[in-house]
Design a protein around this motif. Structure first.
Motif, PDB file in Angstrom:
ATOM      1  N   THR A 315      49.259  46.114  31.191  1.00 34.50           N
ATOM      2  CA  THR A 315      50.102  46.285  32.384  1.00 34.50           C
ATOM      3  C   THR A 315      49.848  47.667  32.962  1.00 34.50           C
ATOM      4  O   THR A 315      49.756  48.653  32.232  1.00 34.50           O
ATOM      5  CB  THR A 315      51.591  46.125  32.049  1.00 34.50           C
ATOM      6  OG1 THR A 315      51.969  47.104  31.074  1.00 34.50           O
ATOM      7  CG2 THR A 315      51.874  44.725  31.518  1.00 34.50           C
ATOM      8  N   LEU A 318      52.312  50.355  39.397  1.00 33.58           N
ATOM      9  CA  LEU A 318      51.815  50.671  40.726  1.00 33.58           C
ATOM     10  C   LEU A 318      52.842  51.472  41.493  1.00 33.58           C
ATOM     11  O   LEU A 318      54.037  51.501  41.155  1.00 33.58           O
ATOM     12  CB  LEU A 318      51.488  49.385  41.493  1.00 33.58           C
ATOM     13  CG  LEU A 318      50.389  48.495  40.901  1.00 33.58           C
ATOM     14  CD1 LEU A 318      50.235  47.249  41.750  1.00 33.58           C
ATOM     15  CD2 LEU A 318      49.071  49.244  40.831  1.00 33.58           C
ATOM     16  N   THR A 323      51.119  45.603  46.236  1.00 37.50           N
ATOM     17  CA  THR A 323      51.152  44.221  45.745  1.00 37.50           C
ATOM     18  C   THR A 323      50.492  44.161  44.375  1.00 37.50           C
ATOM     19  O   THR A 323      49.305  44.493  44.245  1.00 37.50           O
ATOM     20  CB  THR A 323      50.422  43.286  46.711  1.00 37.50           C
ATOM     21  OG1 THR A 323      51.029  43.373  48.001  1.00 37.50           O
ATOM     22  CG2 THR A 323      50.481  41.844  46.213  1.00 37.50           C
ATOM     23  N   PRO A 324      51.223  43.766  43.342  1.00 41.31           N
ATOM     24  CA  PRO A 324      50.620  43.720  41.997  1.00 41.31           C
ATOM     25  C   PRO A 324      49.641  42.558  41.853  1.00 41.31           C
ATOM     26  O   PRO A 324      49.787  41.513  42.497  1.00 41.31           O
ATOM     27  CB  PRO A 324      51.826  43.552  41.078  1.00 41.31           C
ATOM     28  CG  PRO A 324      52.846  42.856  41.920  1.00 41.31           C
ATOM     29  CD  PRO A 324      52.641  43.352  43.322  1.00 41.31           C
ATOM     30  N   ARG A 325      48.686  42.752  40.998  1.00 42.88           N
ATOM     31  CA  ARG A 325      47.658  41.740  40.757  1.00 42.88           C
ATOM     32  C   ARG A 325      47.898  41.075  39.425  1.00 42.88           C
ATOM     33  O   ARG A 325      48.357  41.710  38.474  1.00 42.88           O
ATOM     34  CB  ARG A 325      46.269  42.388  40.784  1.00 42.88           C
ATOM     35  CG  ARG A 325      45.134  41.393  40.625  1.00 42.88           C
ATOM     36  CD  ARG A 325      43.794  42.083  40.569  1.00 42.88           C
ATOM     37  NE  ARG A 325      42.702  41.157  40.385  1.00 42.88           N
ATOM     38  CZ  ARG A 325      41.445  41.506  40.127  1.00 42.88           C
ATOM     39  NH1 ARG A 325      41.119  42.775  40.028  1.00 42.88           N
ATOM     40  NH2 ARG A 325      40.511  40.587  39.975  1.00 42.88           N
ATOM     41  N   ARG A 326      47.579  39.780  39.361  1.00 37.12           N
ATOM     42  CA  ARG A 326      47.658  39.003  38.123  1.00 37.12           C
ATOM     43  C   ARG A 326      46.268  38.416  37.845  1.00 37.12           C
ATOM     44  O   ARG A 326      45.780  37.587  38.616  1.00 37.12           O
ATOM     45  CB  ARG A 326      48.676  37.870  38.239  1.00 37.12           C
ATOM     46  CG  ARG A 326      50.060  38.320  38.717  1.00 37.12           C
ATOM     47  CD  ARG A 326      50.800  39.047  37.608  1.00 37.12           C
ATOM     48  NE  ARG A 326      52.185  39.307  37.944  1.00 37.12           N
ATOM     49  CZ  ARG A 326      52.655  40.492  38.308  1.00 37.12           C
ATOM     50  NH1 ARG A 326      51.813  41.520  38.419  1.00 37.12           N
ATOM     51  NH2 ARG A 326      53.931  40.676  38.566  1.00 37.12           N
ATOM     52  N   SER A 354      54.246  46.010  38.367  1.00 35.52           N
ATOM     53  CA  SER A 354      53.101  46.274  37.485  1.00 35.52           C
ATOM     54  C   SER A 354      52.036  45.203  37.662  1.00 35.52           C
ATOM     55  O   SER A 354      52.352  44.020  37.861  1.00 35.52           O
ATOM     56  CB  SER A 354      53.535  46.308  36.015  1.00 35.52           C
ATOM     57  OG  SER A 354      54.506  47.305  35.790  1.00 35.52           O
ATOM     58  N   GLU A 355      50.786  45.640  37.620  1.00 41.74           N
ATOM     59  CA  GLU A 355      49.679  44.690  37.544  1.00 41.74           C
ATOM     60  C   GLU A 355      49.588  44.179  36.113  1.00 41.74           C
ATOM     61  O   GLU A 355      49.804  44.925  35.152  1.00 41.74           O
ATOM     62  CB  GLU A 355      48.361  45.350  37.942  1.00 41.74           C
ATOM     63  CG  GLU A 355      48.257  45.660  39.429  1.00 41.74           C
ATOM     64  CD  GLU A 355      46.880  46.168  39.799  1.00 41.74           C
ATOM     65  OE1 GLU A 355      46.167  46.649  38.892  1.00 41.74           O
ATOM     66  OE2 GLU A 355      46.524  46.089  40.989  1.00 41.74           O
ATOM     67  N   TYR A 357      47.180  42.018  33.370  1.00 41.76           N
ATOM     68  CA  TYR A 357      45.874  41.487  33.010  1.00 41.76           C
ATOM     69  C   TYR A 357      45.996  40.841  31.630  1.00 41.76           C
ATOM     70  O   TYR A 357      46.526  41.456  30.693  1.00 41.76           O
ATOM     71  CB  TYR A 357      44.811  42.589  32.979  1.00 41.76           C
ATOM     72  CG  TYR A 357      44.632  43.297  34.301  1.00 41.76           C
ATOM     73  CD1 TYR A 357      43.711  42.837  35.232  1.00 41.76           C
ATOM     74  CD2 TYR A 357      45.399  44.421  34.610  1.00 41.76           C
ATOM     75  CE1 TYR A 357      43.548  43.479  36.452  1.00 41.76           C
ATOM     76  CE2 TYR A 357      45.245  45.069  35.828  1.00 41.76           C
ATOM     77  CZ  TYR A 357      44.319  44.590  36.740  1.00 41.76           C
ATOM     78  OH  TYR A 357      44.169  45.221  37.944  1.00 41.76           O
TER      79      TYR A 357
END
Length: 456
Positions: A315, A318, A323-326, A354-355, A357
């Motif tokens: 995580t 940001l 815009t958070p990424r998944r 939070s992004e 991954y």
């Protein structure tokens, strides 16, 4: 106008003729033909009636004592596991996979072992010359195997050659998209040519008792190229999966009329060809000497074989308004969105800023819903920066209500984890745990599990 159908039946032998005669042509008796008036039919029905004129077929009961076809064990245990015990005489097997994944290498190793064991094996390549196949066999150390090689694309030539003598025990066609049948028009690889060529080869295999293996190309999305009916025509469909950047390969049965579709075979690509992997967990577990946040081990189940894989999460916070990424590798992105929603709605954890991954180590792809709890553990560990103990595993299914539900074969997963040195397990509260040496931490809800992870 409809007209009555007239026929004459012999009273002695029962033969049927369309015209009367003084003598029966079958039994030779005189004056035994008697007119038998049938139903009134139209001329169209008279020409297209399929209830007569054919040959009688033999029917057998389901409980009849008829010897079943034998299996041909290849000697490669991982291949035999995926097939259900080996190739079946008179069966048709379709194997597909990405280019360069190792389909031809695996089949060449299997045919060489069968040939060395005394079986009659024919390998027909439509993509390579016979000398190229021979060079690859020598590189694999199989140059002395008595495999009959040929480079041909005409189905008529192949069947004419094989039909002259004793049919081989195993016939490999590499690949079906290169075969051509002169019965229909069209270039090799077209839908009509693939269907016609496959039909002729499968008919030969059924009639002569030969185990047929067809190699199929795949499209860019991973499905087998050609008509969908091709998968219906064959008895077994095998998918050869894996990334060329990784050394492992997984052979998965998608369809199997002679066995289950829940078994996999695991191979490792090396310079001498494909080698069997007896302990697949060693491929997907990284070194766990130090505790790292966002990682947890999940015991996946492939058929009857547990495979321990590592779930990794990261995580990144940001700035406000971004815009958070998944991003997901090896798992379902929709499933990740559901776990994140349950963690936010039921447990009060904030992932909106939070992004996220998520990765399954080793290139493995998990489809088991029992991975929900392991993914949740990795996400909570990454967000709170609290590592999960290195000797712990986690499995369980998470419901939208936050309930942690039990999964199938929990005892088998725990047993495999104990064999590999793990000492703790985080499992659903209703999961049976008889005969395990692991210390269990049971949870009935996801909030209770999060409180345990955060030390509350």
């Amino acid at each position: 106008m409809a007209k009555p159908r007239k026929r004459y039946v012999c009273q002695q032998c029962g033969s049927v003729t369309a015209q009367w005669a003084g003598q029966c042509g079958d039994c030779g008796d005189w004056n035994t033909l008697v007119e038998d008036a049938g139903a009134v039919v139209t001329p169209f029905q008279a020409r297209h009636n399929l209830q007569s004129g054919g040959r009688a077929i033999q029917l057998s009961g389901l409980d009849s004592d008829i010897p079943l076809p034998d299996r041909i064990a290849t000697g490669i245990s991982e291949l035999d596991r995926a097939l259900g015990g080996g190739f079946v005489e008179g069966s048709a097997t379709l194997i597909g996979g990405d280019p360069g994944i190792g389909k031809s290498t695996l089949l060449l190793q299997a045919t060489a072992r069968l040939a060395l064991a005394g079986k009659s094996v024919a390998y027909v390549s439509g993509e390579e010359a016979a000398d190229q196949v021979r060079l690859r066999a020598r590189r694999l150390g199989l140059g002395n195997a008595p495999v009959q090689l040929a480079a041909a694309t005409s189905v008529r030539d192949i069947l004419t050659t094989l039909g002259e003598g004793q049919a081989p025990d195993l016939l490999v066609i590499d690949s079906i998209q290169t075969m051509h049948s002169d019965l229909i028009e069209g270039a090799p690889g077209t839908v009509s040519q693939v269907r016609a060529s496959s039909g002729e080869l499968i008919r030969f295999a059924k009639e002569r008792g030969t185990a047929l293996v067809l190699v199929g190309h795949v499209t860019k999305d991973g499905s087998i190229a050609g008509p969908r009916v091709l998968e219906h025509m064959v008895d077994t469909v095998l998918a050869f999966e894996g990334e060329r950047s990784h050394q492992y390969r997984i052979l998965r049965a998608v369809k199997n009329r002679f066995g289950g579709t829940d078994e996999i075979g695991v191979f490792s690509m090396a310079t001498e060809g494909l080698s069997e992997v007896s302990n697949p967990s060693s491929l997907f577990l990284t070194s766990r000497d130090e505790s790292v946040t966002g990682t947890v081990v999940f015991p996946a189940l492939e058929g009857t074989r547990p495979v321990l894989v590592e779930v990794q999460a990261l995580t990144v916070r940001l700035a406000s308004g971004a815009t958070p990424r998944r991003a997901v590798v090896g798992w379902d992105s929709g499933r990740l969105a559901m776990i994140l929603a349950v963690l936010e709605a039921r447990c009060g954890l904030a992932f909106a800023t939070s992004e996220v991954y998520l990765n399954i180590a080793g290139g493995y792809r998990v489809q088991d819903p029992a991975a929900d709890l392991a993914v949740a553990a990795a996400l909570v560990s990454a967000l709170s920066e609290r590592p999960v103990p290195t000797d712990a595993i986690a499995f369980g299914e998470v419901a939208l209500s936050g309930e942690v539900r039990p999964v199938a074969h929990g005892a088998l997963r725990l047993k495999e984890a104990g064999k590999l040195g793990f000492g703790r397990a985080m499992v659903p509260g209703a999961q049976a745990a008889e005969g395990t040496s692991l210390t269990l931490s049971t949870f009935r809800s996801l909030p209770a599990f999060v409180d345990h992870m955060l030390g509350r």
